[in-house]
Enzyme design. Structure first.
Site, PDB file in Angstrom:
ATOM      1  N   PHE A  21       0.862  -1.187   0.000  1.00 25.65           N
ATOM      2  CA  PHE A  21       0.000   0.000   0.000  1.00 25.65           C
ATOM      3  C   PHE A  21       0.898   1.236   0.000  1.00 25.65           C
ATOM      4  CE2 PHE A  21      -2.817   3.174   1.978  1.00 25.65           C
ATOM      5  CZ  PHE A  21      -3.946   3.003   1.195  1.00 25.65           C
ATOM      6  N   SER A  27       1.334   3.989   1.450  1.00 22.42           N
ATOM      7  CA  SER A  27       1.834   4.621   2.662  1.00 22.42           C
ATOM      8  C   SER A  27       2.825   3.765   3.437  1.00 22.42           C
ATOM      9  CB  SER A  27       0.663   4.987   3.591  1.00 22.42           C
ATOM     10  OG  SER A  27      -0.004   3.819   4.038  1.00 22.42           O
ATOM     11  N   LYS A  28       3.029   2.510   3.030  1.00 25.16           N
ATOM     12  CA  LYS A  28       3.981   1.650   3.721  1.00 25.16           C
ATOM     13  C   LYS A  28       5.419   2.099   3.462  1.00 25.16           C
ATOM     14  CE  LYS A  28       1.004  -1.240   5.538  1.00 25.16           C
ATOM     15  NZ  LYS A  28      -0.246  -0.543   5.219  1.00 25.16           N
ATOM     16  N   ASN A  29       6.339   1.636   4.293  1.00 26.55           N
ATOM     17  CA  ASN A  29       7.744   2.014   4.096  1.00 26.55           C
ATOM     18  C   ASN A  29       8.269   1.531   2.745  1.00 26.55           C
ATOM     19  OD1 ASN A  29       7.797  -0.754   5.129  1.00 26.55           O
ATOM     20  ND2 ASN A  29      10.001  -0.492   5.397  1.00 26.55           N
TER      21      ASN A  29
END
Length: 377
Positions: free
Chosen positions: A190, A192-194
């Site tokens: 996704f 927004s993940k790192n």
């Protein structure tokens, strides 16, 4: 000053030309689903996590769902997990017909508590204990759960171990990477993940030959070969564009992780200098490598007021997660009540995520710390 919780435009600016070049190649090829870019990413992620295999899938949620299906978990089975996490963890369990069993968390890491897990199992009657088929620890906010005692209990009871590592790509536990600590490791891409893509996507890691083959078959509706179905699977395929973008980002992930860790250390220093480190609780670095997918502080009874204060001052912040899973309406039939998971419920009431993304500047961090100091005073 405006400080967003996350600014992906800054990250994109550093890789824009590579992204445009590779997506143009994919457009020209007209090969959008699975294919060589997905296979390349699978090899890279397996190598990065220290596993034999990785299977690209359509989302982090589907990574969990597919792992449960590959392990043969279904109607009437029980799966133990944490009540303090994103909904997909328990939702995937329910979707295969299994029953989520919630165990409270450690107050300092927010991950499932191994001692409480063992105690919960000991309290079960024999029939209930026999129905438990898996445990699904979550490596929350970028730090691995305490896996040795969890794995020991799993071996004792013949459980499958499914790591929900959606927020923990690159996190480590005793020198091993998240995703290599159980039977399955489930990651989300996704945005927004790192390690995020340009849409939905995910991946499952495993060291098992048989699970690897089953994951690949179930990913394409249970067909092997094409149009011949021994199993009922689903459409869990990763597309080439997401794989290509994630591959570009993976090459920079350790560099970005180091910046997140530096930002986390700077917050601790700033809070200590402001004299608020005893009021505002910082994340505990318990395991080898916390990758800080989020930097989550504890604000005791004034969390909501702090959130409102920061937002009014232009500081992005987010509550992860305001309602524990055992208190969600859709799980009311499981019979849990308020007070049964005191540490998880306390975390839901007290925690707040503040900006920690790699491109965050020192001036922005100083502003965030000053606004928190102002609120505390």
């Amino acid at each position: 000053m405006y400080v967003p919780l996350l600014d992906l435009k800054l990250q994109y600016a550093s890789i824009r030309q590579e992204c445009l070049a590779v997506t143009e190649k994919i457009y020209d090829s007209q090969h959008f689903i699975l294919g060589p870019y997905v296979e390349k990413l699978e090899e890279e992620v397996a190598g990065y996590c220290g596993t034999r295999y990785a299977v690209g899938v359509s989302s982090g949620t589907d990574a969990l769902l597919l792992s449960l299906m590959a392990a043969g978990i279904g109607e009437g089975d029980r799966v133990i997990t944490t009540p303090y996490t994103f909904f997909a963890t328990a939702g995937s369990i329910a979707r295969v017909g299994a029953v989520p069993v919630f165990v409270d968390i450690e107050p300092d890491t927010y991950n499932i508590c191994p001692q409480k897990l063992e105690a919960a199992v000991r309290r079960m009657d024999e029939k209930t204990r026999q129905s438990v088929k898996a445990v699904m620890p979550v490596h929350l906010y970028g730090q691995c759960a305490e896996m040795d005692p969890i794995n020991a209990l799993a071996r004792e009871n013949n459980w499958v171990v499914i790591e929900d590592a959606a927020q923990a790509m690159g996190a480590e536990y005793k020198g091993q990477r998240a995703g290599s600590l159980g039977d399955f490791g489930c990651f989300s891409f996704f945005p927004s993940k790192n390690l995020g893509g340009f849409g939905d996507g995910g991946i499952v890691t495993t060291n098992s030959d048989s699970y690897y083959e089953m994951l690949k078959i179930l990913r394409v509706h249970g067909a092997s070969p094409k149009y011949y179905h021994r199993y009922i699977g689903g459409n869990f395929r990763l597309d080439a564009i997401q794989a290509a973008i994630v591959s570009i980002k993976l090459a920079r992930l350790d560099q970005w992780t180091q910046k997140r860790q530096e930002n986390a250390a700077r917050y601790r220093q700033l809070f200590a200098e402001a004299g608020i480190d005893e009021i505002i609780g910082c994340p505990l670095e318990k395991q080898d490598r916390h990758i800080y997918n989020q930097f989550v502080i504890s604000a005791e009874s004034k969390r909501d007021a702090l959130r409102d204060f920061l937002q009014a001052a232009g500081v992005g912040c987010e509550i992860y997660y305001p309602v524990c899973l055992h208190m969600q309406q859709c799980f009311a039939d499981l019979g849990y009540a308020a007070g049964q998971m005191p540490e998880a419920e306390a975390a839901a009431a007290r925690t707040l995520a503040i900006p920690v993304f790699p491109e965050l500047t020192e001036d922005q961090q100083a502003y965030v710390a000053e606004q928190i100091r102002s609120f505390c005073s």
